[in-house]
Design a protein around this motif. Structure first.
Motif, PDB file in Angstrom:
ATOM      1  N   LEU A   1      12.702  15.327   5.927  1.00 60.51           N
ATOM      2  CA  LEU A   1      11.169  14.727   5.800  1.00 60.51           C
ATOM      3  C   LEU A   1      11.164  14.515   7.053  1.00 60.51           C
ATOM      4  O   LEU A   1      11.840  14.384   7.318  1.00 60.51           O
ATOM      5  N   PHE A   2      10.511  15.409   7.810  1.00 64.98           N
ATOM      6  CA  PHE A   2      10.014  14.988   9.434  1.00 64.98           C
ATOM      7  C   PHE A   2       8.216  14.347   9.836  1.00 64.98           C
ATOM      8  O   PHE A   2       7.496  14.710   8.267  1.00 64.98           O
ATOM      9  N   LEU A   3       8.081  13.262  10.290  1.00 69.73           N
ATOM     10  CA  LEU A   3       7.217  12.354  10.509  1.00 69.73           C
ATOM     11  C   LEU A   3       6.977  13.099  12.104  1.00 69.73           C
ATOM     12  O   LEU A   3       7.545  12.112  12.601  1.00 69.73           O
ATOM     13  N   GLY A   4       5.715  13.541  12.738  1.00 71.74           N
ATOM     14  CA  GLY A   4       5.861  13.502  13.901  1.00 71.74           C
ATOM     15  C   GLY A   4       7.060  14.448  14.667  1.00 71.74           C
ATOM     16  O   GLY A   4       7.757  14.167  15.985  1.00 71.74           O
ATOM     17  N   ASN A   5       7.558  15.223  14.192  1.00 73.30           N
ATOM     18  CA  ASN A   5       9.216  15.614  14.119  1.00 73.30           C
ATOM     19  C   ASN A   5      10.091  14.644  14.381  1.00 73.30           C
ATOM     20  O   ASN A   5      11.155  14.964  14.978  1.00 73.30           O
ATOM     21  N   VAL A   6       9.970  13.536  14.135  1.00 68.81           N
ATOM     22  CA  VAL A   6      11.115  11.972  13.266  1.00 68.81           C
ATOM     23  C   VAL A   6      11.543  12.575  12.211  1.00 68.81           C
ATOM     24  O   VAL A   6      10.802  12.286  11.160  1.00 68.81           O
TER      25      VAL A   6
ATOM     26  N   CYS B   1       0.505  -0.750   0.440  1.00 68.21           N
ATOM     27  CA  CYS B   1      -0.134   0.037  -0.168  1.00 68.21           C
ATOM     28  C   CYS B   1       0.781   1.238   0.081  1.00 68.21           C
ATOM     29  O   CYS B   1       1.659   1.307   0.937  1.00 68.21           O
ATOM     30  N   VAL B   2       1.331   1.834  -1.060  1.00 62.55           N
ATOM     31  CA  VAL B   2       1.762   3.408  -1.407  1.00 62.55           C
ATOM     32  C   VAL B   2       1.003   4.795  -0.641  1.00 62.55           C
ATOM     33  O   VAL B   2      -0.505   5.033  -0.411  1.00 62.55           O
ATOM     34  N   VAL B   3       1.419   5.542   0.644  1.00 58.52           N
ATOM     35  CA  VAL B   3       0.892   6.261   1.100  1.00 58.52           C
ATOM     36  C   VAL B   3       1.957   8.055   0.424  1.00 58.52           C
ATOM     37  O   VAL B   3       2.682   7.977   0.798  1.00 58.52           O
ATOM     38  N   THR B   4       0.558   8.663  -0.235  1.00 60.37           N
ATOM     39  CA  THR B   4       1.643   9.758  -0.809  1.00 60.37           C
ATOM     40  C   THR B   4       1.955  11.099   0.512  1.00 60.37           C
ATOM     41  O   THR B   4       1.141  11.685   0.739  1.00 60.37           O
ATOM     42  N   LEU B   5       3.284  11.582   0.682  1.00 58.93           N
ATOM     43  CA  LEU B   5       3.250  12.418   1.191  1.00 58.93           C
ATOM     44  C   LEU B   5       2.808  13.936   0.626  1.00 58.93           C
ATOM     45  O   LEU B   5       1.962  14.708   1.383  1.00 58.93           O
ATOM     46  N   LEU B   6       3.507  14.496  -0.171  1.00 61.24           N
ATOM     47  CA  LEU B   6       3.413  15.598  -1.117  1.00 61.24           C
ATOM     48  C   LEU B   6       3.970  14.888  -2.175  1.00 61.24           C
ATOM     49  O   LEU B   6       4.660  13.929  -2.274  1.00 61.24           O
ATOM     50  N   ALA B   7       3.063  15.009  -3.429  1.00 63.32           N
ATOM     51  CA  ALA B   7       3.632  14.758  -4.460  1.00 63.32           C
ATOM     52  C   ALA B   7       3.749  16.169  -5.219  1.00 63.32           C
ATOM     53  O   ALA B   7       2.983  17.689  -5.354  1.00 63.32           O
ATOM     54  N   ASN B   8       4.819  16.080  -6.226  1.00 62.04           N
ATOM     55  CA  ASN B   8       5.390  17.705  -7.198  1.00 62.04           C
ATOM     56  C   ASN B   8       5.339  18.444  -6.302  1.00 62.04           C
ATOM     57  O   ASN B   8       4.988  20.197  -7.061  1.00 62.04           O
ATOM     58  N   GLN B   9       6.003  18.335  -5.180  1.00 57.25           N
ATOM     59  CA  GLN B   9       6.194  19.700  -4.191  1.00 57.25           C
ATOM     60  C   GLN B   9       7.284  20.391  -4.770  1.00 57.25           C
ATOM     61  O   GLN B   9       8.338  20.384  -4.921  1.00 57.25           O
TER      62      GLN B   9
ATOM     63  N   PHE C   1       4.206   4.368  12.444  1.00 54.42           N
ATOM     64  CA  PHE C   1       3.077   4.935  11.123  1.00 54.42           C
ATOM     65  C   PHE C   1       2.002   4.289  11.527  1.00 54.42           C
ATOM     66  O   PHE C   1       0.795   3.934  11.117  1.00 54.42           O
ATOM     67  N   LYS C   2       1.849   3.998  12.944  1.00 55.19           N
ATOM     68  CA  LYS C   2       0.188   2.971  13.286  1.00 55.19           C
ATOM     69  C   LYS C   2      -0.290   3.988  13.394  1.00 55.19           C
ATOM     70  O   LYS C   2      -1.531   4.067  13.612  1.00 55.19           O
ATOM     71  N   THR C   3      -0.268   5.469  14.126  1.00 50.39           N
ATOM     72  CA  THR C   3      -1.245   6.448  14.245  1.00 50.39           C
ATOM     73  C   THR C   3      -1.311   7.583  13.051  1.00 50.39           C
ATOM     74  O   THR C   3      -0.397   7.764  12.136  1.00 50.39           O
ATOM     75  N   PRO C   4      -2.336   8.264  12.955  1.00 51.71           N
ATOM     76  CA  PRO C   4      -2.264   9.695  11.930  1.00 51.71           C
ATOM     77  C   PRO C   4      -1.469  10.486  12.721  1.00 51.71           C
ATOM     78  O   PRO C   4      -1.974  10.956  13.935  1.00 51.71           O
ATOM     79  N   GLN C   5      -0.723  11.409  12.047  1.00 45.34           N
ATOM     80  CA  GLN C   5      -0.522  12.916  12.633  1.00 45.34           C
ATOM     81  C   GLN C   5      -0.061  13.530  11.518  1.00 45.34           C
ATOM     82  O   GLN C   5       0.141  13.360   9.835  1.00 45.34           O
ATOM     83  N   ALA C   6       0.892  14.809  11.482  1.00 52.32           N
ATOM     84  CA  ALA C   6       1.223  15.377  11.116  1.00 52.32           C
ATOM     85  C   ALA C   6       2.499  15.666  10.614  1.00 52.32           C
ATOM     86  O   ALA C   6       3.559  15.105  11.905  1.00 52.32           O
ATOM     87  N   GLY C   7       3.716  16.080   8.863  1.00 53.93           N
ATOM     88  CA  GLY C   7       4.205  16.318   9.163  1.00 53.93           C
ATOM     89  C   GLY C   7       5.291  17.244   8.290  1.00 53.93           C
ATOM     90  O   GLY C   7       3.885  18.039   7.754  1.00 53.93           O
ATOM     91  N   PHE C   8       6.414  17.394   7.603  1.00 54.90           N
ATOM     92  CA  PHE C   8       5.943  18.474   6.982  1.00 54.90           C
ATOM     93  C   PHE C   8       7.583  18.225   6.558  1.00 54.90           C
ATOM     94  O   PHE C   8       8.243  17.404   6.596  1.00 54.90           O
ATOM     95  N   ALA C   9       8.260  18.882   5.295  1.00 54.45           N
ATOM     96  CA  ALA C   9       9.097  18.866   4.187  1.00 54.45           C
ATOM     97  C   ALA C   9      10.070  20.186   4.593  1.00 54.45           C
ATOM     98  O   ALA C   9       9.180  21.173   4.963  1.00 54.45           O
TER      99      ALA C   9
END
Length: 578
Positions: free
Chosen positions: A116-121, A63-71, A152-160
């Motif tokens: 790239l960070f997810l939940g500051n990780v 299963c593929v989850v896209t975080l940012l596309a053509n950013q 990756f088990k829970t929804p959360q915010a991230g940023f590039a």
């Protein structure tokens, strides 16, 4: 890239904006139209090409989850995203893989740092290619994040984070990135591996990556951790930037200012502490970025790990009992000798005892102390900056850290025996018309981790080595231009052996070796210097992986005159018995 130029009465190091006038350079001459993915290994291409292997995948459908596309990255704003676990692949997963696909428009731009960070990780850390003159450059990166599955088990915010400037000083190339996570379901053939139960970013005031420098050499964060920690690790990346981007060329403070060089000598190391007590060491890899030293060196083959900086894992397991006592504990990260700045990220990775809510234990031995490098400096400059000599910096640490923890399956004792050695031998020459530096550097870590659970004793021996050398000579020509001849050799070597009761059960080794050479010209003008044509460029990268189960991968890339000239796969994969 930084160059020494003649000034009266002395020379000083300048940050030459090579890429600003890259259009005038003949090294960016690729003009063919090529598809980004299929042309990576087209002979005659100047697109980025690395010999590194892809992350091995299971044969299950991901299963593929896209975080940012053509950013688009055209400023210093951090684009955000919201992550949601894939409903069709609820986990646990056999494998989790991060992928990043980048492109940069033809034109003029500096190399940039991307994270790239997810939940500051931090889940990706790398630098970008400098643009080609007439062709959109592209590259692909991957990172195995299976051990971070808990993240990756829970929804959360991230940023590039990928700061870029458009419209100033001739900079006009926008960088684009698409970032995805691939989740591979487990099956009988691809079982779920044991992964960390807790993944925590070590930050400072909530910042994603922390700048460490001469004034702020350490950052700390205090945690109250689960009370059933069985083993613990810290993943660290320390990336040099600004004036000490090439820290391996820095000089002792007593002579550095005579030629405008960075100071604090040419020794850097990451030191880890727990509650102020030394707890581990991470060497700093001598990364060189695509604009570093001479951009012509890195087209089309960039330096080792340049596009994808990989973390170094420090084993903190002897401290598991201490970390589990329910009290706050402070993790400290220091870059020893940091001068201008290192961008640093650290991630605490914990494995819990699933059979108990609380474990007990203690640290029984810790002989690790702060490094005490030895500097022998024979470099001397006169008032005009003429002179030179040799300077050698060596550091040696030999330590043991031991501890135990009482778990639901008995007492587990861990002993880490580690030898960390560093040597940087540098030669410097400076005259009215020349400036040169040469470095031969060795950085090694020989570690043995012995684990005893009941009467069962297992051990893992790891040997990591970063042999490195660089030589460059700048010469002021009669027309005022500067010619620079450079050679570089970068190596990442790792050898691992696992034993059970003294009998080898698994052995693997990785060799990533790159050599590159080039002659660059910096063209003089009333406003400074711009990058002119280069000549004689050659480079070669060979990546080899082998293990005792018969696994083998090898690829060799060669380039000349900034174009790919050869691709050889699996030629190093011959029958081998460990």
């Amino acid at each position: 890239m930084r160059s020494r130029l003649q000034t009266a009465p002395s020379r000083r190091r300048l940050l030459v904006a090579i890429s600003v006038l890259a259009v005038a350079s003949t090294l960016h001459s690729q003009t063919n139209n090529a598809a980004s993915s299929s042309s990576q290994f087209q002979l005659g291409s100047s697109l980025e090409a690395t010999a590194d292997p892809a992350v091995p995948r299971p044969n299950t459908k991901p299963c593929v989850v896209t975080l940012l596309a053509n950013q688009a990255f055209e400023n210093f704003n951090n684009p955000t995203y919201t992550y949601t676990p894939p409903a069709a692949c609820p986990g646990p997963w056999a494998k989790v893989v991060f992928t990043g696909d980048f492109s940069i428009q033809p034109g003029v731009q500096f190399d940039r740092t991307g994270q790239l960070f997810l939940g500051n990780v931090n889940i990706y850390f790398g630098t970008t290619a400098e643009p080609l003159a007439k062709l959109t450059d592209t590259w692909h990166v991957e990172r195995d994040l299976t051990d971070y599955s808990a993240l990756f088990k829970t929804p959360q915010a991230g940023f590039a984070s990928l700061g870029n400037i458009i419209g100033e000083d001739g900079l006009n190339s926008i960088i684009f990135g698409t970032f995805k996570l691939e989740f591979y379901p487990a099956n009988f053939i691809n079982p779920v591996p044991r992964t960390a139960d807790v993944v925590l970013p070590v930050t400072q005031d909530g910042n994603d990556s922390v700048i460490l420098n001469n004034a702020n050499p350490e950052y700390t964060e205090t945690f109250t951790l689960p009370t059933n920690v069985e083993s613990a690790y810290l993943d660290v990346i320390a990336q040099s930037q600004n004036q000490e981007e090439q820290w391996f060329l820095c000089l002792p403070n007593s002579v550095a200012s005579d030629v405008g060089d960075c100071g604090n000598t040419d020794f850097r190391q990451v030191n880890i502490s727990i509650d102020g007590t030394p707890a581990g060491v991470a060497p700093v890899f001598p990364w060189i970025y695509t604009g570093g030293v001479d951009p012509g060196l890195w087209i089309p083959i960039p330096g080792v790990q340049t596009l994808n900086l990989l973390p170094y894992r420090v084993d903190l397991t002897p401290f598991a009992g201490l970390l589990s006592n329910g009290q706050p504990h402070t993790i400290g990260v220091t870059v020893y000798n940091a001068f201008q700045f290192f961008s640093t990220v650290a991630t605490l990775v914990l494995y819990e005892d699933h059979g108990s809510k609380k474990v007990t234990g203690e640290v029984t031995e810790n002989t690790l102390t702060a490094p005490n490098p030895v500097v022998v400096n024979n470099v001397v400059f006169d008032a005009s900056g003429n002179g030179g000599g040799e300077v050698t910096v060596t550091s040696a640490q030999d330590f043991t850290i031991s501890g135990w923890v009482n778990t639901s399956h008995g007492r587990v004792s861990t002993k880490i025996d580690e030898k960390v050695n560093f040597s940087n031998a540098q030669t410097v020459t400076s005259s009215a018309t020349t400036f040169g530096q040469g470095v031969v550097q060795t950085s090694t870590v020989n570690a043995k981790t012995t684990t005893q659970a009941g009467f069962l004793v297992t051990a893992k021996e790891t040997h990591v080595s970063y042999p490195f050398n660089i030589n460059f000579l700048e010469t002021v020509e009669s027309n005022g231009n500067i010619g620079q001849v450079t050679t570089v050799g970068q190596n990442f070597l790792r050898d691992e052996t696992e034993t059970l009761e003294g009998f080898p059960i698994f052995h693997s080794n990785v060799s990533n070796v790159l050599t590159s050479g080039d002659t660059a010209t910096f063209v003089a003008s009333p406003t400074g210097f711009s990058l002119g044509p280069n000549s004689g460029q050659t480079s070669k990268q060979t990546y080899i992986y082998q293990d005792s189960l018969g696994g083998c991968y090898s690829r060799t890339l060669t380039a000349a005159n900034n174009e790919l000239t050869g691709v050889a796969d699996q030629k190093e994969c011959k029958p081998h018995f460990f």
